[in-house]
Design an enzyme around this catalytic site. Structure first.
Site, PDB file in Angstrom:
ATOM      1  N   PRO A  88     131.679  26.518   3.639  1.00 19.95           N
ATOM      2  CA  PRO A  88     131.568  26.377   5.104  1.00 19.95           C
ATOM      3  C   PRO A  88     132.300  27.488   5.867  1.00 19.95           C
ATOM      4  O   PRO A  88     132.035  27.692   7.038  1.00 19.95           O
ATOM      5  CB  PRO A  88     132.224  25.010   5.389  1.00 19.95           C
ATOM      6  CG  PRO A  88     132.220  24.280   4.086  1.00 19.95           C
ATOM      7  CD  PRO A  88     132.333  25.340   3.030  1.00 19.95           C
ATOM      8  N   GLU A 115     136.974  19.789  -2.239  1.00 18.20           N
ATOM      9  CA  GLU A 115     137.458  20.464  -1.033  1.00 18.20           C
ATOM     10  C   GLU A 115     137.131  21.953  -1.020  1.00 18.20           C
ATOM     11  O   GLU A 115     137.136  22.589   0.021  1.00 18.20           O
ATOM     12  CB  GLU A 115     138.968  20.271  -0.885  1.00 18.20           C
ATOM     13  CG  GLU A 115     139.362  18.898  -0.369  1.00 18.20           C
ATOM     14  CD  GLU A 115     138.599  18.480   0.879  1.00 18.20           C
ATOM     15  OE1 GLU A 115     138.786  19.130   1.921  1.00 18.20           O
ATOM     16  OE2 GLU A 115     137.807  17.525   0.807  1.00 18.20           O
ATOM     17  N   ARG A 153     111.028  34.893  -0.791  1.00 18.41           N
ATOM     18  CA  ARG A 153     109.775  35.198  -0.088  1.00 18.41           C
ATOM     19  C   ARG A 153     109.674  36.660   0.343  1.00 18.41           C
ATOM     20  O   ARG A 153     108.614  37.104   0.784  1.00 18.41           O
ATOM     21  CB  ARG A 153     109.510  34.227   1.068  1.00 18.41           C
ATOM     22  CG  ARG A 153     110.599  34.136   2.089  1.00 18.41           C
ATOM     23  CD  ARG A 153     110.401  32.935   3.001  1.00 18.41           C
ATOM     24  NE  ARG A 153     109.204  33.025   3.826  1.00 18.41           N
ATOM     25  CZ  ARG A 153     109.017  33.903   4.798  1.00 18.41           C
ATOM     26  NH1 ARG A 153     109.955  34.780   5.083  1.00 18.41           N
ATOM     27  NH2 ARG A 153     107.902  33.923   5.497  1.00 18.41           N
ATOM     28  N   ASP A 168     106.703  38.114  10.008  1.00 16.68           N
ATOM     29  CA  ASP A 168     107.414  36.964  10.560  1.00 16.68           C
ATOM     30  C   ASP A 168     107.893  37.298  11.961  1.00 16.68           C
ATOM     31  O   ASP A 168     108.467  38.345  12.185  1.00 16.68           O
ATOM     32  CB  ASP A 168     108.669  36.637   9.717  1.00 16.68           C
ATOM     33  CG  ASP A 168     108.309  35.952   8.417  1.00 16.68           C
ATOM     34  OD1 ASP A 168     107.171  35.462   8.323  1.00 16.68           O
ATOM     35  OD2 ASP A 168     109.171  35.921   7.525  1.00 16.68           O
TER      36      ASP A 168
HETATM   37  C1  9D3 Z   1     137.796  18.963   5.359  1.00 24.04           C
HETATM   38  C2  9D3 Z   1     137.394  20.378   5.335  1.00 24.04           C
HETATM   39  N1  9D3 Z   1     136.004  20.600   4.918  1.00 24.04           N
HETATM   40  C3  9D3 Z   1     135.578  21.942   5.356  1.00 24.04           C
HETATM   41  C4  9D3 Z   1     134.717  21.889   6.576  1.00 24.04           C
HETATM   42  C5  9D3 Z   1     135.912  20.504   3.467  1.00 24.04           C
HETATM   43  C6  9D3 Z   1     134.569  20.721   2.893  1.00 24.04           C
HETATM   44  C7  9D3 Z   1     133.453  20.052   3.376  1.00 24.04           C
HETATM   45  C8  9D3 Z   1     132.215  20.249   2.777  1.00 24.04           C
HETATM   46  C9  9D3 Z   1     134.425  21.591   1.830  1.00 24.04           C
HETATM   47  C10 9D3 Z   1     133.195  21.775   1.252  1.00 24.04           C
HETATM   48  C11 9D3 Z   1     132.090  21.087   1.709  1.00 24.04           C
HETATM   49  C12 9D3 Z   1     130.791  21.264   1.051  1.00 24.04           C
HETATM   50  N2  9D3 Z   1     129.951  22.289   1.732  1.00 24.04           N
HETATM   51  C13 9D3 Z   1     129.644  23.417   1.121  1.00 24.04           C
HETATM   52  O1  9D3 Z   1     130.020  23.619  -0.008  1.00 24.04           O
HETATM   53  C14 9D3 Z   1     128.863  24.392   1.845  1.00 24.04           C
HETATM   54  C15 9D3 Z   1     128.312  24.367   3.170  1.00 24.04           C
HETATM   55  C16 9D3 Z   1     128.336  23.389   4.214  1.00 24.04           C
HETATM   56  O2  9D3 Z   1     128.899  22.286   4.113  1.00 24.04           O
HETATM   57  N3  9D3 Z   1     127.709  23.700   5.379  1.00 24.04           N
HETATM   58  C17 9D3 Z   1     127.048  24.868   5.586  1.00 24.04           C
HETATM   59  N4  9D3 Z   1     127.017  25.813   4.650  1.00 24.04           N
HETATM   60  C18 9D3 Z   1     127.634  25.552   3.462  1.00 24.04           C
HETATM   61  S1  9D3 Z   1     127.688  26.608   2.175  1.00 24.04           S
HETATM   62  C19 9D3 Z   1     128.562  25.579   1.230  1.00 24.04           C
END
Ligand code: 9D3
Length: 247
Positions: A88, A115, A153, A168
């Site tokens: 994230p 996490e 793609r 596109d």
């Molecule tokens: C409490 C803090 N969280 C961070 C926002 C912890 C957390 C939440 C969700 C850590 C990892 C995740 C899992 N998400 C992904 O691995 C992830 C992701 C996403 O949740 N949203 C958008 N892109 C991505 S890329 C990997």
């Protein structure tokens, strides 16, 4: 192109990428998707891949050693492979990234659960770190699949010529114009007259204007980035007045 994925849930990759257009492209040998179970590189009786965080706190952290061993093994096959971390906190994935990454021979996607990853994974093993948007998912697997879909793609032969990645509308930075097919009247709603006129000049003009209108209404921030000619600018000025009438 070979897409290698390191994940605790390789089964997630079995179906979504093997249907429809991408499924056909895989059968034709245009690219490969190889999902590997990170636990295959884990050690100890319990094949541990995660541990508690130093400093305390909730949740578990992905241990670096299994990931390092896995990446080293995959890199033996292709030393130039680019390693992409799904988190994230990553750079927001965009169309231009899809286009650029399609030039690589081999991409390795690291998908996390819990996490997140030990910071030293990022420091030593990772080339680029991506997010697919500001919403919280349960892991990096769906983001990796989204990226693989968007990247593949662009590979030669994956799309038919009528649907090529270069045409596109996102490439020119505007949203698409509305589409219609038969019947000419559906539930009392007619197809716009201009589309039945057979006048290709007027049709092209209407479609461009619809693209500008939709982008103005839904994603005005996109208009800052986009290249507009004199006619576009004139149309946009008029649309802005119609959209936000004076007084
Ligand atoms: C409490 C803090 N969280 C961070 C926002 C912890 C957390 C939440 C969700 C850590 C990892 C995740 C899992 N998400 C992904 O691995 C992830 C992701 C996403 O949740 N949203 C958008 N892109 C991505 S890329 C990997």
């Amino acid at each position: 192109m070979i897409f290698d994925i390191l994940t605790l849930f390789p089964g997630m990759f079995d179906s979504p990428l093997r249907e429809s257009i991408l499924g056909r492209a895989i059968k034709q040998g245009l690219f490969e998707v190889r999902a590997h179970n990170l636990r295959d590189w884990a050690e100890g009786k319990h094949l541990t891949v995660d541990d508690t965080p130093y400093g305390g706190g909730d949740g578990m952290v992905m241990k670096p050693e299994p990931i390092a061993r896995a990446v080293a093994d995959l890199r033996q096959q292709s030393p130039a492979a680019k390693v992409l971390l799904m988190t994230p906190q990553g750079v927001p994935f965009k169309q231009q990234h899809a286009c650029d990454l399609a030039r690589e021979e081999n991409l390795i996607f690291l998908c996390g659960r819990y996490e997140g990853f030990d910071e030293r994974v990022r420091q030593t093993l990772v080339d680029e770190e991506y997010s697919i948007g500001d919403f919280v998912l349960t892991g990096g697997e769906l983001p990796a699949m989204v990226m693989i879909d968007a990247i593949s793609r662009h590979l030669p032969g994956v799309l038919g010529s009528s649907d090529s990645a270069e045409t596109d509308s996102f490439i020119d930075g505007l949203l698409e114009y509305p589409h219609y097919t038969r019947p000419a009247v559906f539930d009392g709603m007619p197809v716009p007259d201009v589309l039945l006129s057979g006048d290709h000049g007027r049709i092209a003009c209407w479609r461009r204007e619809q693209q500008l209108l939709r982008t103005l209404q839904r994603r005005p921030e996109l208009l800052e980035e986009v290249l507009l000619d004199a006619q576009d600018k004139k149309a946009l000025e008029r649309l802005r007045k119609e959209l936000v009438p004076k007084e």
